[in-house]
Every structure is written in structure tokens, then in C-alpha cells.
Design an enzyme around this catalytic site. Structure first.
Site, PDB file in Angstrom:
ATOM      1  N   GLU A   6      14.697 -14.744  -0.316  1.00  0.00           N
ATOM      2  CA  GLU A   6      14.806 -16.177   0.842  1.00  0.00           C
ATOM      3  C   GLU A   6      13.832 -17.098   0.191  1.00  0.00           C
ATOM      4  OE1 GLU A   6      15.395 -15.469   5.244  1.00  0.00           O
ATOM      5  OE2 GLU A   6      16.787 -13.107   4.082  1.00  0.00           O
ATOM      6  N   ASP A  48       1.142  -1.422   0.135  1.00  0.00           N
ATOM      7  CA  ASP A  48      -0.221  -0.024   0.045  1.00  0.00           C
ATOM      8  C   ASP A  48       0.767   0.976   0.343  1.00  0.00           C
ATOM      9  OD1 ASP A  48      -2.826   0.829   0.536  1.00  0.00           O
ATOM     10  OD2 ASP A  48      -1.879   1.987   2.583  1.00  0.00           O
TER      11      ASP A  48
HETATM   12  C1  GLC Z   1      -4.141   2.972  -0.897  1.00  0.00           C
HETATM   13  C2  GLC Z   1      -5.365   2.125  -1.087  1.00  0.00           C
HETATM   14  C3  GLC Z   1      -6.800   3.313   0.233  1.00  0.00           C
HETATM   15  C4  GLC Z   1      -6.417   3.539   1.293  1.00  0.00           C
HETATM   16  C5  GLC Z   1      -5.199   4.149   1.214  1.00  0.00           C
HETATM   17  C6  GLC Z   1      -4.447   5.017   2.933  1.00  0.00           C
HETATM   18  O1  GLC Z   1      -4.257   4.326  -1.832  1.00  0.00           O
HETATM   19  O2  GLC Z   1      -5.657   1.874  -1.511  1.00  0.00           O
HETATM   20  O3  GLC Z   1      -7.783   2.259  -0.290  1.00  0.00           O
HETATM   21  O4  GLC Z   1      -7.285   4.600   1.222  1.00  0.00           O
HETATM   22  O5  GLC Z   1      -3.852   3.601   0.575  1.00  0.00           O
HETATM   23  O6  GLC Z   1      -3.949   3.281   3.100  1.00  0.00           O
END
Ligand code: GLC
Length: 566
Positions: A270, A219
Site C-alpha cells: 500500500e 528479526d
Molecule cells: C536475531 C538477531 C540477533 C538477536 C536475536 C534475538 O538473530 O540478529 O542479534 O540476538 O535475533 O532477537
């Protein structure tokens, strides 16, 4: 049809799975609800997992199911090693993973390293221990400016609207320091210059690798490093709104970020064994494409989401450019290209394409906005997916697109939960409309999502799109996806070479995927007004819509065909 012009060389058909996999995104809150609280859960997924095996995908990516106060639907993680009670327990996860393995489905989990939740034990300690403490140094706390420190440390704004800083109350009750959150107040950013943060995430990676996951979707992979000194930034925080290179913003795509991923890649390697390779895929909203491609250098991410493709207008020249450009950049690093049209952060493609102007569009659509032409959107969405699944590399499918689900564009405001909507006071509609629970059974409560309603209202149009209405129905979107995924596998299109099929005219995107043993497949997408004839001897394998009486491809329709001996 003249000689094809080559675009991309084939990959070995025995290449690791992630070079050609179709990966299905499950948004756990909205997939299937077993316990009847109106929110999807892990047992609900396990109960219906055969559906995904039958669909023909290779792997599942789960949006976060970790313990969380849900300030951002679970992207605010309080415990990276536990399941939120809303979704179930670790035993439920293990049961899900075991069944997925039996069905041959790999699991990719969502890793959220840019920020935690304010409920994370580290953040609580940071608040309790006060300024200058070791606990505070794991996040980005700073003294305020102005009289008594009452103004934030700098002018950065949040991606979700409003300022990117929140002031805390110190343990002695006085107004205190400020902490940085590029997203919601409930999502404090970690300080990635702190070795403790590195060690903790390496341990989290190992925790899930040892539980058998096939990989991680990372993310906000472009956000972990902030420019030293946190210099002011007058531009927007939302990457979509930044004109020019994303890294002009001092908190996105900073060069040092790549050091983190090189270390992670070595760690992940790994755990990789032949046939059980582990991977990571970057969510990096970065322009220009040359900068985005750096994330898939051979010692970094295996894959990165192709958001340029997602936002490309449904127009022939633009599609041709993005296909050729994406392949050239990824090939330059020996990485597979990914293809994606929808996810939980964007308007569903069956709706994006239902307007005269396609492309990026707004972040969410509300009842006051011009409404899409649903039939046009679905027709184009089916054509677009038929094109996408013919392309070599790895493709992502977002839950519900296989049913042709549109965005919920008339959801009343009182149901909206996306922090974007609330932090912008409704100016940005946000992402709830693409996160609506799936319809499984037309004549059941919440269309069969679960016995206890649905955490977001489902539009009436979902009734006829329910799984039970489409299963086994010739021409349904669900059967189209199943057919495409089966043929993609039979013809090894994921590892095929690609070339332009010339001679179809400017309004058509036409490509030959050389495929594998199953033989080459030509895909033709007609974006022009006039039907396009297929070459003599063409044997149609699948079509996104009906052909004309004399077998030509009508507007907004894609066809796969073979030429010559069957
Ligand atoms: C990413 C996710 C989104 C979230 C953001 C903050 O863009 O896909 O849904 O709100 O990160 O974590």
C-alpha cells in the site's frame, strides 16, 4: 575461455531498487559516538553519513535503536515507536533520515516481532494482571509441571543457552506461571495466535512506513509461530546445531508463519510507489534451502538473507554449488538472490577465512582458541567480497568489513556482554567480537570512534585499519570496496545475467556477468595453489590483490576484467 554456460537471466535495468541494491548494515552501538558515552548514537551516524554515500551503497539497515533495557543489545524492544536515550531521540532519527534522503541513501529498520522486552508495557501488564488475563494472552504463559508447578511447562531450551522458560511471581507474591523466551529471559515471546499481536505489529509497520522508511529487516522471521500444544523437543534450539530440516523443532519455520507475511506484504505494498518501493527482508535461519526460499514467494518477503552463502567454505566446488543453487531457487519465485558474508551475529569473514578449514566455524572465538592467520583471512576476505559484489541481486555489507576488520578474537571475558556467553557460562564465546566499535582515526582516543572510549575494547590491529589510514590509499580494503561498488553500478552488475566462464579449471570460480550499458564483466576467483592466466585481450578493472609479474591471478585472489573493445 569457451562459451559461457547460462545460470541466470538479466533483470530489467530499471527494475525496483531492491532487486539489485547494496545494503550496508549499521550496528548503531558501534558505528560512531557523538555524545562521548562510549556507545554509538544516531547523531554520530548523521555526522559521518557522507562516508557511506562516498562508499557507494544504496541503502542502510540499522540494527535496533528502539527503547530497550539492552538485555540483548536492543533486540529486546520496550517501545517499538521510540528511540532509546542511549542512541538519541526521535528528532535525531528524523535528522538522520532527512540527511540520508539528501544523500540518496534509503533506510531499512529492524523489526523484532518474535519477542518484546520484559520492560514492554504489555509484558508489565501481563505480570500485573495475573493468570487468565487478557494481557497475559499476548505472550506465551503456561502453568508449570511437577509438584506445585515448579518445573517448566516443557523441555524447550533457549537459543542463548539454558531453559526457554522463566517462572514469574504472581501479583499476590506466590510463585506463579512460566513464560516462554526462545532467547534471553528478558525477551518474552509473543503469542502470534492472538489477533491483538497482529494488530499491534501492523500498526508498528505503518508507524515506520509513514516516517518514510524504505523497508524492514524482520528479526527471527522463522520463529513467530509455535506448534500447537507446544510439544517437547529434545534437539537444540540454535538453528545452526539442528541437523535436518529446521522445522522439526516445534518453534521454527512452522507453515502458518507465511500467513503473517502475506498480510504484511499487502500492507507494505500500500505504501510502495514507483521509485519509492518499500520492502521487507527475512532473517530466516532455515534449512533445507527449498524451505528457506518459500519466504520469498511473490506475495511474501522481497528478500531473505542468504545464510547458506555466508557459511559456505571458501572452496571452489562449494562456492559454485551455492551460487548456482541460490540463483535457481530465488529465480523460481522471481525474487532477487541476496549475498552476505558478515553480520552482527557471526564471526567476521576476514577471520573465518583465516583458518585452514573455512565454513561455519564456531559462534565466537576467544583467547583460548586457536588464533586465525590474519593476513590469510584478509586476503581471502577481499577475494570473497570481490566475487560477491560481481553477482547479480542484492548484497549486504556489514559495517567494518569495508575496512577489512577482523573479529576481536582475544577479548578478555570481563568485557563480554552477549547473553550467549553468560547463559552458557562461557562455553559459547558469542558475538561481541564482531560488534567492536569502528576505528576512524588511528591517532585518536578509541581510534576516533568517539571522545569517551568504546563500550567494547578495540584490538590493537584496528589502528592501522582506521578509515583515515585507508582513505585514498591505493590497494587499501576501503578503496577496494569503493572501486567494486562504483564498477558494480557502472556496469549494472546487480541486474545482469550470469553465466559460468568455462575453461579456467576446477580450482577457479569464474563467471560472466552480462551487466548493462557498461558492458559485461568476467570475475575470476582463484582458489587453487597455482596462478591462473587471464585470456588474451583481458582488460583488468579491479583486483583483490596484486597480480603476478606476468599478469596472472595468484591464489586467493579475485579479478574483474572485460574482454574485447574497451
Ligand atoms: C536475531 C538477531 C540477533 C538477536 C536475536 C534475538 O538473530 O540478529 O542479534 O540476538 O535475533 O532477537
Amino acid at each position: 575461455m569457451t562459451m559461457p554456460t547460462p545460470l541466470h537471466s538479466p533483470t530489467a535495468t530499471d527494475a525496483p531498487w531492491w532487486r539489485h541494491a547494496v545494503i550496508y548494515q549499521v550496528y548503531p552501538r558501534s558505528w560512531s559516538d557523538a555524545d562521548g558515552d562510549g556507545i554509538g548514537d544516531l547523531r554520530g551516524i548523521t555526522d559521518r553519513l557522507e562516508y557511506l554515500a562516498d562508499l557507494g551503497v544504496d541503502a542502510l539497515w540499522f540494527s535496533p535503536f528502539y527503547r530497550s533495557p539492552m538485555a540483548d543489545a536492543g533486540y529486546d524492544v520496550a517501545d517499538y515507536r521510540d528511540i532509546d536515550p542511549l542512541f538519541g531521540t526521535m528528532d535525531d532519527y528524523d535528522a538522520l533520515a532527512a540527511k540520508a534522503a539528501d544523500l540518496g541513501l534509503r533506510i531499512i529498520v529492524d523489526l523484532v516481532p518474535n519477542h518484546s522486552s520484559v520492560e514492554h508495557v504489555w509484558f508489565r501488564a501481563a505480570l500485573a494482571d495475573g493468570p487468565g488475563s487478557e494481557a497475559r494472552a499476548r505472550y506465551i504463559f503456561r502453568d508449570g509441571t511437577g509438584p506445585g508447578g515448579s518445573e517448566p511447562p516443557n523441555n524447550w531450551t533457549s537459543v542463548f543457552g539454558g531453559r526457554a522458560w522463566t517462572r514469574v511471581t504472581e501479583p499476590d507474591g506466590t510463585p506463579g506461571q512460566w513464560y516462554l523466551h526462545l532467547f534471553d529471559t528478558g525477551q518474552p515471546d509473543f503469542d502470534w495466535t492472538n489477533p491483538q499481536v497482529h494488530a499491534e505489529f501492523e500498526s508498528i509497520l505503518r508507524f515506520w512506513l509513514e516516517r518514510g522508511v524504505a523497508g524492514f529487516r524482520v528479526d527471527v522471521a522463522h520463529g513467530l509461530i509455535k506448534r500447537a500444544g507446544l510439544p517437547p523437543w529434545d534437539g537444540p534450539a540454535e538453528t545452526r546445531d539442528i541437523t535436518g530440516p529446521t522445522n522439526a523443532a516445534p518453534f521454527w519455520d512452522q507453515d502458518e508463519i507465511h500467513d503473517i507475511y502475506r498480510r504484511w506484504r499487502a500492507l507494505i505494498d500500500e505504501y510502495s510507489t514507483p521509485g519509492h518501493e518499500r520492502i521487507m527482508c527475512a532473517e530466516a535461519w532455515v534449512t533445507p534451502p527449498e524451505r528457506a526460499a518459500l519466504y520469498v514467494r511473490p506475495d511474501e518477503f522481497h528478500q531473505s538473507f542468504n545464510f547458506d552463502y555466508l557459511y559456505t567454505p571458501f572452496e571452489p566446488a562449494a562456492l559454485r554449488d551455492v551460487i548456482a543453487g541460490s540463483l535457481a531457487l530465488a529465480d523460481g519465485y522471481g525474487a532477487p538472490t541476496t549475498w552476505v558474508l558478515s553480520n552482527h551475529d557471526v564471526v567476521r569473514h576476514a577471520t573465518r577465512y583465516g583458518y585452514a578449514t573455512t565454513g561455519r566455524g564456531a559462534l565466537g572465538i576467544g583467547p583460548q582458541d586457536p588464533q586465525p592467520d590474519a593476513a590469510l583471512g584478509l586476503r581471502r576476505a577481499r577475494a570473497a567480497t570481490t566475487l560477491m559484489l560481481a553477482l547479480p541481486g542484492s548484497a549486504y555489507v556489514y559495517q567494518g568489513e569495508e575496512l577489512g576488520l577482523p573479529e576481536h578474537t582475544t577479548m578478555p571475558s570481563e568485557f563480554r556482554q552477549d547473553p550467549t556467553f553468560h547463559r552458557t557460562h562461557g562455553a559459547v564465546i558469542g558475538r561481541d567480537g564482531c560488534r567492536v566499535p569502528l576505528p576512524w582515526v588511528k591517532d585518536a582516543p578509541a581510534y576516533g570512534f568517539g571522545p569517551g572510549g568504546s563500550w567494547l575494547p578495540q584490538p590493537a590491529s584496528y589502528a592501522d585499519l582506521a578509515v583515515d589510514q585507508q582513505t585514498g590509499v591505493k590497494g587499501s580494503t576501503l578503496e577496494l570496496y569503493r572501486t567494486l561498488l562504483r564498477l558494480r553500478r557502472e556496469h549494472s552488475l546487480g541486474t545482469g545475467g550470469l553465466a559460468w566462464a568455462d575453461g579456467f579449471g576446477d580450482e577457479v570460480v569464474a563467471l560472466v556477468n552480462t551487466g548493462g550499458e557498461g558492458g559485461a564483466v568476467t570475475v575470476v576467483t582463484n582458489l587453487g595453489a597455482e596462478p591462473v592466466a587471464l585470456p588474451a585481450g583481458a582488460r583488468v578493472l579491479v583486483s583483490s590483490g596484486a597480480l603476478t609479474g606476468d599478469g596472472a591471478v595468484p591464489t586467493d585472489t579475485s579479478v574483474w576484467f572485460t574482454v574485447g573493445a574497451a
